[in-house]
Design an enzyme around this catalytic site. Structure first.
Site, PDB file in Angstrom:
ATOM      1  N   SER A 159       0.516  -0.800  -0.589  1.00 47.64           N
ATOM      2  CA  SER A 159      -0.312   0.062  -0.324  1.00 47.64           C
ATOM      3  C   SER A 159       0.877   1.438  -0.143  1.00 47.64           C
ATOM      4  O   SER A 159       1.709   1.766  -0.581  1.00 47.64           O
ATOM      5  CB  SER A 159      -1.038   0.093   1.366  1.00 47.64           C
ATOM      6  OG  SER A 159      -1.449   0.749   1.264  1.00 47.64           O
ATOM      7  N   ASP A 256      -9.092  -3.318  -6.897  1.00 43.62           N
ATOM      8  CA  ASP A 256      -9.214  -2.893  -5.587  1.00 43.62           C
ATOM      9  C   ASP A 256      -9.984  -1.148  -5.737  1.00 43.62           C
ATOM     10  O   ASP A 256      -9.715  -0.743  -6.579  1.00 43.62           O
ATOM     11  CB  ASP A 256      -7.674  -2.308  -6.019  1.00 43.62           C
ATOM     12  CG  ASP A 256      -6.565  -1.686  -4.368  1.00 43.62           C
ATOM     13  OD1 ASP A 256      -7.322  -0.901  -4.229  1.00 43.62           O
ATOM     14  OD2 ASP A 256      -6.109  -2.183  -4.396  1.00 43.62           O
ATOM     15  N   HIS A 288      -8.349  -4.113  -2.274  1.00 46.77           N
ATOM     16  CA  HIS A 288      -7.262  -3.996  -1.630  1.00 46.77           C
ATOM     17  C   HIS A 288      -6.763  -4.305  -0.391  1.00 46.77           C
ATOM     18  O   HIS A 288      -7.514  -4.591   0.809  1.00 46.77           O
ATOM     19  CB  HIS A 288      -7.359  -2.159  -1.268  1.00 46.77           C
ATOM     20  CG  HIS A 288      -6.084  -1.915  -1.245  1.00 46.77           C
ATOM     21  ND1 HIS A 288      -5.337  -1.315  -2.075  1.00 46.77           N
ATOM     22  CD2 HIS A 288      -5.488  -1.227   0.106  1.00 46.77           C
ATOM     23  CE1 HIS A 288      -4.494  -1.249  -0.983  1.00 46.77           C
ATOM     24  NE2 HIS A 288      -4.299   0.046   0.447  1.00 46.77           N
TER      25      HIS A 288
END
Length: 312
Positions: A159, A256, A288
């Protein structure tokens, strides 16, 4: 594989910590094999050093990392090493997010470290990059002490940690003064593993933004000011991609909704165009910080990738 499934479930519990926990999920699948793995199934527990100061700064509390070292004797030439960069939108997260993972990696023969870096909004870019670079130099300086190989060092991020790791690996670093910590050591990496990061922050004028308001707010916190075109260009790893970049392993969920999968597709395509070894795993049923049904497949591909690029 029970622990892997548990890590997958944990990965969905917190958006701010999703990058780090997602990395735990797919790297957990790596641990079943590898050319650096011991020949026997049962291995001694790793030695874990917590809270090691890696970047001393005058008058300021030093930054710290946790390090896991295999419990078996180092092979001739030393072991590969890996540094993990947690996620959290640049404003949250901790080195402790990776505590189970660095232990698991060490059980299979890698020297693994997870660092704390300065967070926004208390610290603005490039502080985060400076911290990661300092940790890379620290690992090289101490490689022999921990039985590691200074020339076989990987960088992993999830991330926001993937964005930071990519910037550090691709963007030219600043010149170091002689009194900088571990100034004589290189900051290069031999492999780069990225999951669910943003790599192209530049956006066409008038075009709909690919990122959420929350991400833009966090980016403003990272910079300490509203980002302009020049800053967004500087913070786009894709801008800095070059033909001699380290091999890339990219993972992204097709669903995502936080960071579009197009970010990884674009970086992958440009890497191939430049001749950089690059692999992309797009998981159709994952969002995600999620691996859907593909944790084992991604782990197998990652294991092969690291075998080729770290175990030379």
């Amino acid at each position: 594989m029970t622990s892997i499934r548990m890590q997958q479930r944990l990965a969905g519990h917190s958006a701010s910590r999703g990058g780090a926990l997602a990395a735990m999920a797919f790297l957990g699948a790596l641990l079943g094999a590898g050319p650096w793995a011991p020949a026997v199934a049962a291995t001694p527990e790793p030695s874990v050093q917590e809270g090691l100061a890696y970047c001393p700064r005058a008058g300021v509390e030093p930054l710290r990392l946790d390090l896991a070292v295999p419990g078996t004797p180092a092979p001739p030439g030393g072991r590969p090493m890996i540094l993990l960069v947690h996620g959290g939108g640049w404003v949250a997260g901790s080195r402790r997010d990776y505590a189970p993972l660095i232990r698991s990696l060490a059980r299979w023969g890698l020297v693994a470290a997870s660092l704390d870096y300065r967070l926004a909004p208390q610290a603005h870019w490039p502080a985060q990059g400076e911290d990661i670079r300092c940790a890379l130099r620290w690992m090289r300086h101490h490689a022999v002490q921990w039985g590691g190989r200074g020339n076989r060092l990987a960088l992993l991020g999830g991330s926001a940690g993937a964005h930071l790791a990519a910037l550090v690996a691709l963007q030219p670093g600043p010149s170091l003064t002689g009194d900088a910590p571990w100034a004589g050591e290189a900051e290069s990496v031999q492999a780069l593993v990225l999951h669910g990061g943003g790599y192209e922050l530049r956006e066409a004028p008038g075009a709909p933004s690919a990122f959420s308001k929350g991400q833009h707010d966090n980016l403003r916190a990272l910079l300490g000011q509203p980002p302009d075109a020049a800053l967004l260009s500087d913070l786009s790893p894709l801008r800095w991609l070059r033909a001699d970049a380290p091999p890339l392993f990219l993972v992204h969920g097709q669903r995502d909704a936080v960071v579009p999968v197009a970010q990884s597709r674009h970086l992958h395509a440009e890497a191939l165009r430049l001749g950089v070894p690059a692999e992309l795993c797009v998981i159709p049923d994952a969002g995600h910080a999620d691996f859907g049904s593909a944790a084992d497949l991604v782990g197998a591909r990652l294991r092969d990738f690291l075998s080729r690029h770290l175990a030379r």
